[in-house]
Write an enzyme that holds these catalytic residues in place. Structure first.
Site, PDB file in Angstrom:
ATOM      1  N   GLU A   1      19.234  65.011  27.758  1.00 44.82           N
ATOM      2  CA  GLU A   1      19.046  63.725  28.442  1.00 44.82           C
ATOM      3  C   GLU A   1      19.859  62.601  27.821  1.00 44.82           C
ATOM      4  O   GLU A   1      20.436  61.768  28.533  1.00 44.82           O
ATOM      5  CB  GLU A   1      17.558  63.342  28.449  1.00 44.82           C
ATOM      6  CG  GLU A   1      16.707  64.128  29.430  1.00 44.82           C
ATOM      7  CD  GLU A   1      16.180  65.432  28.863  1.00 44.82           C
ATOM      8  OE1 GLU A   1      15.374  66.086  29.545  1.00 44.82           O
ATOM      9  OE2 GLU A   1      16.571  65.787  27.727  1.00 44.82           O
TER      10      GLU A   1
ATOM     11  N   LEU B   1      19.794  70.555  29.167  1.00 45.31           N
ATOM     12  CA  LEU B   1      18.658  69.719  28.778  1.00 45.31           C
ATOM     13  C   LEU B   1      19.097  68.789  27.650  1.00 45.31           C
ATOM     14  O   LEU B   1      18.711  68.939  26.494  1.00 45.31           O
ATOM     15  CB  LEU B   1      17.465  70.575  28.346  1.00 45.31           C
ATOM     16  CG  LEU B   1      16.532  71.035  29.471  1.00 45.31           C
ATOM     17  CD1 LEU B   1      17.230  72.083  30.335  1.00 45.31           C
ATOM     18  CD2 LEU B   1      15.253  71.621  28.895  1.00 45.31           C
TER      19      LEU B   1
ATOM     20  N   ALA C   1       9.592  61.440  34.619  1.00 47.09           N
ATOM     21  CA  ALA C   1       9.794  60.193  33.886  1.00 47.09           C
ATOM     22  C   ALA C   1       9.426  60.340  32.420  1.00 47.09           C
ATOM     23  O   ALA C   1      10.019  59.690  31.549  1.00 47.09           O
ATOM     24  CB  ALA C   1       8.968  59.072  34.525  1.00 47.09           C
ATOM     25  N   ASP C   2       8.469  61.206  32.116  1.00 45.57           N
ATOM     26  CA  ASP C   2       8.029  61.429  30.735  1.00 45.57           C
ATOM     27  C   ASP C   2       9.190  61.864  29.837  1.00 45.57           C
ATOM     28  O   ASP C   2       9.219  61.545  28.650  1.00 45.57           O
ATOM     29  CB  ASP C   2       6.949  62.510  30.697  1.00 45.57           C
ATOM     30  CG  ASP C   2       5.867  62.303  31.743  1.00 45.57           C
ATOM     31  OD1 ASP C   2       4.719  62.053  31.366  1.00 45.57           O
ATOM     32  OD2 ASP C   2       6.182  62.394  32.953  1.00 45.57           O
TER      33      ASP C   2
ATOM     34  N   HIS D   1       3.510  65.005  32.017  1.00 47.38           N
ATOM     35  CA  HIS D   1       4.164  65.012  33.317  1.00 47.38           C
ATOM     36  C   HIS D   1       3.582  63.939  34.238  1.00 47.38           C
ATOM     37  O   HIS D   1       3.814  63.968  35.440  1.00 47.38           O
ATOM     38  CB  HIS D   1       4.015  66.383  34.000  1.00 47.38           C
ATOM     39  CG  HIS D   1       4.778  67.484  33.345  1.00 47.38           C
ATOM     40  ND1 HIS D   1       4.368  68.075  32.174  1.00 47.38           N
ATOM     41  CD2 HIS D   1       5.930  68.107  33.696  1.00 47.38           C
ATOM     42  CE1 HIS D   1       5.234  69.022  31.831  1.00 47.38           C
ATOM     43  NE2 HIS D   1       6.193  69.063  32.742  1.00 47.38           N
TER      44      HIS D   1
END
Length: 659
Positions: free
Chosen positions: A398, A396, A422-423, A465
């Site tokens: 990104e 995790l 996308a959030d 979300h």
């Protein structure tokens, strides 16, 4: 200071000395020019040169280095011509950024250097990507990325080290521990006694070296790199040193105790090494004088060339043209008439699979995308077909993964990074808007990265979300944004995005995944990025929309048989199809812009402004925007339904028709 030459030859010792001399004498000259107001700013590395020089000389010339503000010895060590280096600092065309960026904010593929951005930490993720590319190609190369001790507090540093450890990437993470982050002392930055202690937490080796001892740095990096080429893994290298001047010249050093400056002055890396070489009989005073004279002459010659050129004459066309890497899309038609019914999600998966087959340099990265197939199962079965080297589960992290995408691109590879939702892209926002989007414009490096963005509401998933966040990126030059509304476009636009060497944000609405299906070509094909599609033709009014807005518009008009309207599906939001919009306005004279994103600052605001500026004479009524409420997205279905614009569209149509 104790020097251990080990088995190094006299020629190597002399080369290290000459390379130490270069940044010191250049700096001394630059400080004079700064006082004369002939350069705008300077970040001094005096006192730290042994690190840059030792590291650079220990690597192979084709191994990438990602330097920072104080690593002049990297650039001189890679033999960048002085006149181009000085021109870069002057902001002239002979530099590496055409006057668009300053000082050390540039890269050169010829010299295997990747330029920094001011945010510091993101460089580490890029280094991961370069190392990953070398590993996938079995090149046996290492990558080195520099960090200041202050910059190690950033999340990007932690993410990149974690990814490198998990993937066994051959990266040397150099930490120049000079005791201060600008004026903030280490005790106010972190609590660990040594960065080698931190290495343990990442599951990697930590090595500490005297950063003022060029022989120690050189020998250590040479030994580590040689071993890492055979046994790839990351290493955290802490170089103990001190910055003898301010963070940059304007800041000074008043915050540093004088006794500390006096102590470290005695550890000057150039003076001590020079004395050692003289005492060892490797060089003499005549050699020193000759080298200093030669370097000073080369500096003056470089400055003379660099200062012949004025600042570039601004050419708007050139500035705009360089925002994107050159690419002339050739639309690929399906090779046959063969089609099969595919859901929206199947079309995306099909396009991704065929692109993997078409481009053997394409790497997929994302959370849970390997054996699990992703949370939406788009990459299910991909590991069996393409292997885990190209279909990679990620931690995790990104930001580090998006940075790795740029690093892969530096090595001529392609990547797709999937945001699980996308959030979650906020965790990597900086990499997208400041690294991916700006790299080509700054120094000509394409960012061949597609970021897949499962987006949108309608599933009662709440505020984290369900967001439509395309407008965040719509404002960023250098990005492209596509947003399909149907399975056919979903496949064709994804394939086109993966062909394009520029960074593309690919939005895919989650509600469409399994609710839409149609006949889609089985063959590989692409759709032109930047072209809208007219879905229906009518003269009463026009609805400009994209994504779920297309379906809301169609459903609403189906319940208004007396309204003869045109629907324009933008498909691409950046660059958006101005010609199609102008034609629609001319034909209908009344326009609604519909989107799922919130109203204020949305894509519709820009299009509305453009219509008002360029198509005012064709309008019979004000441009109307219909969008979601200016609130976060609520969880309860009743509240979410009220939030979305679909139920407000009919009222907007009726009001516009009666204007």
């Amino acid at each position: 200071m104790q020097f251990d030459r080990q088995k190094l030859s006299d020629s190597v010792l002399k080369k290290l000395y000459e390379n130490l001399l270069l940044p010191r004498l250049i700096e001394e000259k630059m400080l004079i020019l700064l006082r004369q107001n002939k350069i705008s700013k300077w970040f001094s590395g005096i006192g730290q040169e042994a690190i840059s020089v030792g590291v650079t000389q220990a690597l192979a010339p084709d191994e990438y280095i990602l330097p920072m503000h104080r690593n002049l010895g990297v650039f001189t060590g890679r033999n960048i011509p002085f006149h181009r280096l000085f021109a870069q600092w002057q902001g002239t065309l002979a530099g590496y950024t055409k006057g668009r960026d300053r000082s050390f904010h540039f890269g050169s593929r010829e010299h295997h250097i990747v330029g920094m951005i001011s945010h510091l930490g993101p460089q580490n993720g890029v280094a991961d990507g370069i190392a990953l590319a070398s590993q996938l190609r079995q090149e046996g190369k290492v990558t080195v990325v520099f960090n200041g001790d202050g910059g190690t507090s950033q999340g990007d540093f932690h993410e990149a080290l974690n990814v490198a450890a998990v993937w066994d990437l051959p990266v040397i993470f150099v930490v120049e521990n000079n005791g201060y982050g600008l004026s903030t002392p280490s005790r106010e930055q972190f609590r660990c006694e040594s960065f080698t202690d931190k290495a343990i937490g990442y599951g990697m080796e930590g090595v500490q070296v005297d950063g003022n001892n060029v022989l120690a740095v050189y020998s250590t990096v040479q030994r580590l790199a040689e071993d890492m080429r055979k046994r790839p893994r990351p290493i955290l290298l802490e170089c103990m040193t001190f910055r003898m001047r301010g963070h940059e010249e304007a800041s000074g050093t008043k915050y540093v105790p004088q006794e500390l400056l006096d102590t470290w002055a005695k550890k000057d890396p150039l003076e001590n090494y020079e004395k050692y070489l003289v005492q060892s009989g490797v060089i003499d005073e005549g050699y020193i004088a000759a080298q200093r004279k030669r370097v000073k002459q080369e500096i003056e010659e470089g400055i003379a060339i660099a200062t012949q050129e004025d600042h570039p004459v601004a050419q708007t066309g050139q500035e705009l043209e360089d925002v994107y890497a050159p690419f002339e899309q050739v639309v690929v038609a399906p090779a046959s008439e063969k089609k099969s019914e595919k859901r929206f999600i199947d079309a995306i998966s099909d396009g991704l699979r065929q692109s993997m087959e078409r481009f053997d340099n394409l790497v997929l990265m994302g959370q849970d995308i390997a054996e699990y197939g992703g949370v939406f199962k788009i990459t299910e079965g991909f590991v069996e077909r393409f292997g885990k080297a190209r279909v990679r589960n990620t931690p995790l992290c990104e930001s580090a993964i998006l940075g790795a995408g740029l690093g892969l691109s530096v090595k001529g590879m392609k990547s797709m990074v999937e945001m699980q939702f996308a959030d979650f892209v906020t965790e990597g926002f900086n990499q997208i808007v400041n690294n991916l989007a700006k790299t080509h414009w700054r120094w000509g490096q394409p960012a061949d990265v597609v970021v897949r963005m499962p987006t949108g509401a309608g599933t009662a998933a709440g505020p984290f979300h369900s967001q439509s966040n395309e407008a965040w990126f719509f404002h960023t030059p250098g990005l492209k944004i596509v947003y399909p509304s149907n399975p056919y476009d979903a496949k064709g636009l994804l394939c086109a995005a993966l062909e394009d060497p520029n960074p593309v944000m690919y939005f895919e609405h989650k509600l469409m995944y399994r609710s839409l299906k149609e006949l889609v070509p089985d063959d590989y094909y692409t759709i032109a990025i930047g072209e809208a599609k007219l879905l229906s033709e009518g003269t009463d009014l026009g609805i400009i929309t994209y994504g779920m807005g297309v379906h809301w518009a169609q459903q609403t008009l189906a319940n208004l048989p007396h309204v003869n309207a045109s629907i324009l599906d933008l498909r691409t939001l950046l660059p958006w199809d101005k010609e199609a919009v102008a034609a629609l306005v001319k034909k209908t004279s009344r326009v609604i812009i519909l989107h799922e994103d919130t109203l204020t600052g949305g894509v519709g605001a820009e299009i509305s402004a453009w219509i008002s500026e360029h198509c005012f004479r064709d309008l019979d009524a004000p441009v109307v925007r219909v969008a979601s409420l200016d609130t976060p997205i609520p969880f309860a279905p009743t509240l979410e339904d009220n939030f979305l614009p679909k139920n407000r569209l009919i009222g907007a149509i009726e009001t516009l028709l009666t204007y």
